[in-house]
Motif scaffolding. Structure first.
Motif, PDB file in Angstrom:
ATOM      1  N   LYS A 100       3.737   3.564  14.834  1.00  0.00           N
ATOM      2  CA  LYS A 100       2.715   4.126  13.950  1.00  0.00           C
ATOM      3  C   LYS A 100       2.871   5.639  13.963  1.00  0.00           C
ATOM      4  O   LYS A 100       2.123   6.358  14.622  1.00  0.00           O
ATOM      5  CB  LYS A 100       1.328   3.702  14.453  1.00  0.00           C
ATOM      6  N   TYR A 147       4.220   7.482   6.652  1.00  0.00           N
ATOM      7  CA  TYR A 147       3.180   7.418   5.644  1.00  0.00           C
ATOM      8  C   TYR A 147       3.466   8.195   4.363  1.00  0.00           C
ATOM      9  O   TYR A 147       2.728   8.077   3.390  1.00  0.00           O
ATOM     10  CB  TYR A 147       1.832   7.801   6.264  1.00  0.00           C
ATOM     11  N   GLU A 177       5.567  -5.298   4.005  1.00  0.00           N
ATOM     12  CA  GLU A 177       4.232  -4.817   4.376  1.00  0.00           C
ATOM     13  C   GLU A 177       3.509  -4.255   3.168  1.00  0.00           C
ATOM     14  O   GLU A 177       4.122  -3.953   2.145  1.00  0.00           O
ATOM     15  CB  GLU A 177       4.356  -3.678   5.393  1.00  0.00           C
ATOM     16  N   THR A 205      -4.512  -6.691  13.985  1.00  0.00           N
ATOM     17  CA  THR A 205      -5.197  -7.651  13.114  1.00  0.00           C
ATOM     18  C   THR A 205      -4.243  -8.799  12.793  1.00  0.00           C
ATOM     19  O   THR A 205      -4.644  -9.971  12.791  1.00  0.00           O
ATOM     20  CB  THR A 205      -5.660  -6.971  11.815  1.00  0.00           C
ATOM     21  N   THR A 233      -6.849  -2.810  10.511  1.00  0.00           N
ATOM     22  CA  THR A 233      -8.123  -2.458  11.136  1.00  0.00           C
ATOM     23  C   THR A 233      -9.149  -1.985  10.117  1.00  0.00           C
ATOM     24  O   THR A 233     -10.334  -2.291  10.221  1.00  0.00           O
ATOM     25  CB  THR A 233      -7.886  -1.360  12.188  1.00  0.00           C
TER      26      THR A 233
HETATM   27  C1  LIG Z   1      -1.754   0.405  11.247  1.00  0.00           C
HETATM   28  C2  LIG Z   1      -0.816  -0.369  10.400  1.00  0.00           C
HETATM   29  C3  LIG Z   1      -0.983  -1.747  10.170  1.00  0.00           C
HETATM   30  C4  LIG Z   1      -2.156  -2.540  10.683  1.00  0.00           C
HETATM   31  O1  LIG Z   1      -2.278  -2.550  12.065  1.00  0.00           O
HETATM   32  P1  LIG Z   1      -3.655  -2.968  12.736  1.00  0.00           P
HETATM   33  O2  LIG Z   1      -3.379  -2.874  14.193  1.00  0.00           O
HETATM   34  O3  LIG Z   1      -3.932  -4.355  12.304  1.00  0.00           O
HETATM   35  O4  LIG Z   1      -4.685  -2.014  12.259  1.00  0.00           O
HETATM   36  C5  LIG Z   1      -0.022  -2.401   9.408  1.00  0.00           C
HETATM   37  N1  LIG Z   1       1.010  -1.734   8.870  1.00  0.00           N
HETATM   38  C6  LIG Z   1       1.197  -0.412   9.047  1.00  0.00           C
HETATM   39  C7  LIG Z   1       2.366   0.263   8.427  1.00  0.00           C
HETATM   40  C8  LIG Z   1       0.281   0.307   9.819  1.00  0.00           C
HETATM   41  O5  LIG Z   1       0.475   1.624   9.992  1.00  0.00           O
END
Ligand SMILES: *Cc1c(COP(=O)(O)O)cnc(C)c1O
Length: 361
Positions: A206, A211, A242, A271, A308
């Motif tokens: 992450k 992004y 995704e 999630t 989330t």
């Molecule tokens: C944060 C994120 C998610 C979802 O992750 P959770 O832990 O379920 O919030 C999915 N894909 C990407 C690219 C993300 O950055």
């Protein structure tokens, strides 16, 4: 000036010391009681939020601001009917933060230590007073319009200008109130022809840099009237990967729930993992494997995104190469709605938590 995010007064800051330890502290920046804050003019409220968003400890010219060398997490604290608060699987977020920081060669914090800091941050924040209380009316639409506290931990590098790894970064954690995410009405997605992540890249962590492409694809989707962008794999542009910041699931007409298997182009969503476990527990067959766009179009009965921010978001139709495809309407009987009700029910304390996911604050 644009609206400052309405961050709560309590923040957490930790600096990595050259000796190899983290030095953390909590600050209460521009605190107000709810009543006093409400008396301020809009402009004054904005100034308070802006001041809370300024950290004299952090330097502007850094590897983070110049090269997006930073990671973040997003998790929530949920108000319960009895007035208490809980977090949902927060240690998993802290473990992922550790993997993400290691993934960009930043020194990491032990997940248990970060969790303790986040719990402490929430205790301070709740004690200070937050404008959120459990409402039984939230139960009527499966908590789709329920409020929570969104917690955002992130890493920020030491000052620097040349391209280099960050060796003595900061971890900062802030929080904001969040309300329901859903705009009622049908949500639709556009299959993007951009590539979010490539094998060998950083799609599995992450980190901030991921992004940029997500934002471009999402803006392009929005411009054409779609809520979300969905990415295909970068190699063949054939398999679903995704959403712009969410994982995706397809319920096939034969009743099997499919989601792309984890690999280095997929972010392992908490999630996502929870939904897999909840679906299996109710007897649904779940497969983690490649699922192609043609399989979705020919055999898909339901499509939803998970994360989330919203939990499960049903997607009622997609645009692919300029053609629109309806994906069957999702009523109260749908798997999407059932799983959303289970997940939110556990998070808001309405349903028992057999998985030990919920952590009391
Ligand atoms: C944060 C994120 C998610 C979802 O992750 P959770 O832990 O379920 O919030 C999915 N894909 C990407 C690219 C993300 O950055």
């Amino acid at each position: 000036m644009a609206f400052a995010p309405n961050i709560h007064s309590w923040v957490y800051l930790a600096e990595f010391q050259n000796g190899g330890t983290w030095k953390g502290s909590f600050q209460n920046k521009n605190p107000y009681t709810l009543a006093d804050f409400a008396k301020l003019s809009q402009e004054e409220q904005r100034a308070v939020y802006t001041a809370r968003n300024q950290f004299s400890e952090l330097c502007l010219v850094s590897y983070t601001s110049q090269y997006a060398l930073g990671v973040f997490e997003g998790l929530k604290a949920f108000p319960q009917a009895d007035g208490s608060w809980t977090m949902f699987r927060p240690l998993d977020n802290c473990k992922r933060m550790q993997r993400s920081m290691a993934g960009i060669l930043q020194p990491t914090m032990e997940p248990e230590a970060l969790l303790e800091a986040l719990l402490e941050l929430m205790r301070h924040t709740i004690e200070q007073g937050v404008d959120i209380k459990y409402q039984s009316s939230w139960e009527r639409d499966h908590f789709n319009n329920a409020c929570a506290i969104y917690i955002r931990p992130f890493s920020y590098s030491e000052p620097g200008l040349g391209v280099n790894r960050s060796q003595t970064p900061w971890i900062i954690a802030v929080s904001t109130p969040v309300s329901g995410y859903f705009d009622s009405g049908k949500s639709t997605a556009m299959i993007s022809d951009r590539v979010r992540a490539m094998p060998g890249g950083t799609g599995w962590i992450k980190c901030a840099s991921n992004y940029v492409i997500s934002m471009l694809a999402r803006c392009e989707a929005r411009e054409k009237g779609f809520m979300e962008a969905i990415f295909l794999d970068g190699k063949e542009q054939r398999y679903l990967e995704e959403g712009s910041g969410s994982n995706i699931f397809v319920l096939l007409k034969n009743g099997t729930l499919v989601t792309p298997e984890l690999k280095d182009t997929i972010l392992p969503g908490i999630t996502r993992d929870s939904v897999i476990k909840l679906a299996k527990a109710e007897g649904t067959c779940v497969e983690e494997r490649p699922v192609s766009i043609s399989e979705l179009l020919s055999d898909g009965a339901e499509l939803f995104a998970t994360g989330t921010a919203a939990g499960l978001v049903p997607i009622h139709g997609i645009d692919y190469k300029g053609s629109y495809y309806d994906i069957s309407s999702q009523d109260e009987e749908s798997l999407t709605v059932r799983l959303q009700t289970r997940l939110k029910g556990i998070q808001y304390g309405l349903l028992p938590d057999p998985y030990d996911w919920v952590v009391k604050i």
